[in-house]
Design a protein around this motif. Structure first.
Motif: not given
Length: 393
Positions: A1-4, A29-33
């Motif tokens: 998922m991309r979180i801006v 980032q560490s959670a894979g997003h």
């Protein structure tokens, strides 16, 4: 998922917000997003960092704010957001960036507004009349534009809760419990600011009127008048620097300027006897929590959110020199081992993993199975407000 994520009022010298953005981004980032942060700056840049992609947009400085810049170009930012195609939008400025909630709504992107301050409190500091009515109107509009409102303390949430806002979530921020640790105590640092037998007090913050740095200086004057051999180390810079230096001319106050090395900040906080946090409208107080993590108790302004943050790791007092001086004396009456242990124990309630989990839950980006066996942050989840389509405002 991309979180801006979007944030104004962030500079290389800013403290709490910059720290929170970095740690949340690293957690995403560490959670894979995929985390993308857009902030204002002197010139355009686009780089990969530990917190994900960081894009800086050229922005004009705000006068008399100590270097803050604000992204005001809606067209440029809209084009960038369209290009990035976020799955989630997270905004950390409910004034000049509130319109982005409309952008997200019109494109079917789920959105979160993070309220980092009490608007009513800030309006009071600025002397704005009818502050509660004005804040209520603004906050209701903000809640309509975003799917979720995140507040980091009950203090910050109160102005939304009194309006019955249903899409409100409380998620405490965290602290770096390894970087800020009692082991950071450094006798050489202490000797730099205080002689044997002197009480070393620290104030680490931006030197602006909102933070009330003059109260830290006046606290030293009150303590010295009562024959308490207290000295003050002021770590930070800002528009109030010259006025504070003049105010402290006859007092044992040393100004370090901005300290960019976080380990050096930790050493100062850990080596002090007491840290002061006099800001009257602080809604979380990152520096206060970092001091607690270093095992140093904190005296805080009782009108802020900090009494609920510091708990028995510090004391809340009236925002006067006499009140803060009394708070220092009360803390120093406790055995040193007890007061330092209580400070560290309180900080250990606020880890960044819990904060990241809470934010990802607000985004709907954390599978429930991943939470099994993990401590969750205190959060009150309610259904989002249905938002009708309409123009951005």
């Amino acid at each position: 998922m991309r979180i801006v994520r979007l944030a104004n009022f962030v500079t290389t010298h800013s403290g709490g917000l910059r720290t929170a953005l970095r740690n949340l981004g690293e957690g995403y980032q560490s959670a894979g997003h995929e985390a993308v942060l857009i902030v204002p700056g002197r010139e355009r840049s686009d780089k990969m960092t530990s917190q994900g992609r960081v894009i800086t947009l050229p922005s004009a400085p705000l006068p008399r704010t100590g270097g803050y810049r604000v992204m005001t170009g809606r067209r440029e930012l809209t084009e960038l957001l369209d290009e990035l195609e976020p799955d989630r939008l997270e905004v950390s400025d409910r004034t000049s960036l509130r319109w982005t909630g409309g952008w997200a709504r019109n494109r079917g992107v789920a959105s979160v507004m993070v309220s980092h301050e009490s608007l009513a409190g800030l309006l009071g500091v600025w002397g704005v009349p009818k502050r509660d009515a004005l804040a209520d109107k603004f906050n209701l509009r903000t809640a309509e534009f975003f799917d979720q409102i995140i507040c980091t303390t009950s203090f910050a949430a109160a102005e939304f809760r009194r309006l019955g806002v249903p899409n409100l979530i409380e998620v405490p921020l965290g602290v770096d419990l390894d970087g800020f640790h009692p082991a950071r105590y450094d006798e050489a640092v202490r000797e730099r600011y205080a002689r044997p037998g002197e009480l070393l007090i620290a104030f680490a913050s931006r030197l602006s009127s909102q933070k009330r740095p003059e109260l830290a200086v006046d606290t030293i004057a009150a303590l010295r008048n009562d024959k308490v051999p207290a000295v003050l180390a002021v770590a930070g810079d800002g528009v109030r620097r010259a006025a504070l230096a003049y105010r402290a001319a006859r007092l044992p106050v040393r100004f370090t300027g901005h300290i960019s090395d976080r380990s050096a900040v930790a050493a100062l906080l850990a080596s002090a006897d007491v840290v002061l946090a006099p800001g009257p409208v602080e809604t979380f107080g990152m520096t206060a929590l970092e001091a607690l993590a270093c095992g140093t108790p904190v005296v805080v302004n009782e009108t802020s959110a900090l009494p609920e943050v510091v708990g028995d790791g510090g004391v809340g007092v009236p925002g006067t020199p006499e009140g803060f001086a009394e708070g220092v004396r009360r803390l120093m009456e406790r055995p040193e081992a007890d007061r330092r242990a209580a400070a560290r124990a309180r900080a250990e309630h606020f880890g960044w993993p819990q904060a990241v989990d809470g934010f990802l839950r607000a985004h709907g980006a954390l599978p429930e199975v991943a939470l099994a066996g993990r401590q969750r942050p205190v959060a009150v989840l309610r259904p989002a407000v249905p938002r009708p389509a309409g123009p951005m405002a």
